[in-house]
Design a protein around this motif. Structure first.
Motif, PDB file in Angstrom:
ATOM      1  N   GLU A  22       0.723  -1.192  -0.133  1.00 44.07           N
ATOM      2  CA  GLU A  22      -0.056   0.046   0.012  1.00 44.07           C
ATOM      3  C   GLU A  22       0.839   1.499  -0.030  1.00 44.07           C
ATOM      4  OE1 GLU A  22      -0.973   0.334   4.511  1.00 44.07           O
ATOM      5  OE2 GLU A  22      -1.823  -1.374   3.309  1.00 44.07           O
ATOM      6  N   GLY A  23       0.832   2.243  -0.960  1.00 42.05           N
ATOM      7  CA  GLY A  23       1.559   3.287  -1.004  1.00 42.05           C
ATOM      8  C   GLY A  23       2.962   3.324  -1.566  1.00 42.05           C
ATOM      9  N   ASN A  24       3.620   4.192  -1.378  1.00 42.67           N
ATOM     10  CA  ASN A  24       4.881   4.030  -2.015  1.00 42.67           C
ATOM     11  C   ASN A  24       5.880   3.891  -0.731  1.00 42.67           C
ATOM     12  OD1 ASN A  24       7.591   4.639  -3.075  1.00 42.67           O
ATOM     13  ND2 ASN A  24       7.287   6.681  -3.609  1.00 42.67           N
ATOM     14  N   PRO A  25       6.714   2.546  -0.995  1.00 42.62           N
ATOM     15  CA  PRO A  25       7.430   2.286   0.279  1.00 42.62           C
ATOM     16  C   PRO A  25       8.667   3.155   0.392  1.00 42.62           C
ATOM     17  CG  PRO A  25       7.903   0.807  -1.438  1.00 42.62           C
ATOM     18  CD  PRO A  25       6.737   1.926  -1.894  1.00 42.62           C
ATOM     19  N   PHE A  26       8.879   4.124  -0.312  1.00 41.83           N
ATOM     20  CA  PHE A  26      10.177   4.741  -0.392  1.00 41.83           C
ATOM     21  C   PHE A  26       9.893   6.387   0.247  1.00 41.83           C
ATOM     22  CE2 PHE A  26      11.176   1.641  -3.505  1.00 41.83           C
ATOM     23  CZ  PHE A  26      12.248   1.059  -2.846  1.00 41.83           C
ATOM     24  N   GLU A  27       8.536   6.671   0.478  1.00 43.48           N
ATOM     25  CA  GLU A  27       8.183   7.976   0.998  1.00 43.48           C
ATOM     26  C   GLU A  27       8.225   8.178   2.114  1.00 43.48           C
ATOM     27  OE1 GLU A  27       4.228  10.623   0.497  1.00 43.48           O
ATOM     28  OE2 GLU A  27       3.935   8.570  -0.134  1.00 43.48           O
TER      29      GLU A  27
END
Length: 93
Positions: A22-27
């Motif tokens: 879910e979502g960007n893991p690097f954000e």
């Protein structure tokens, strides 16, 4: 390998080891950002101050507001003492 063509970068399809999907893991995001009104794209200084004042008014924790007022009052009093302001005008004779 041509002399006029540019080299293309390699692309990798990498997913982190414990990625939940879910979502960007690097954000990198603070966990309280969605609850704050003062965080985000504020176009100018006036809008930032207006958002901060609204956030302070809508705050349900009144002890934090009193604590902020007390800290500001003490700092102002110390500042007046340091610059040598005549504090006798605040006290009756």
């Amino acid at each position: 390998m041509g002399f006029l063509s540019k080299r293309k970068n390699k692309k990798f399809d990498y997913t982190p080891r414990f990625y939940k999907g879910e979502g960007n893991p690097f954000e990198i995001k603070h966990k309280f950002d969605e609850h704050r009104t003062t965080v985000g794209d504020n176009p100018n200084l006036k809008q930032k101050f207006n958002n901060a004042i609204e956030d302070l008014k809508n705050n349900t924790d009144k002890t934090a507001n009193r604590r902020i007022v007390l800290i500001v009052a003490v700092l102002v009093f110390l500042f007046l003492l340091i610059i040598g302001f005549d504090l006798s005008i605040f006290f009756p004779n």
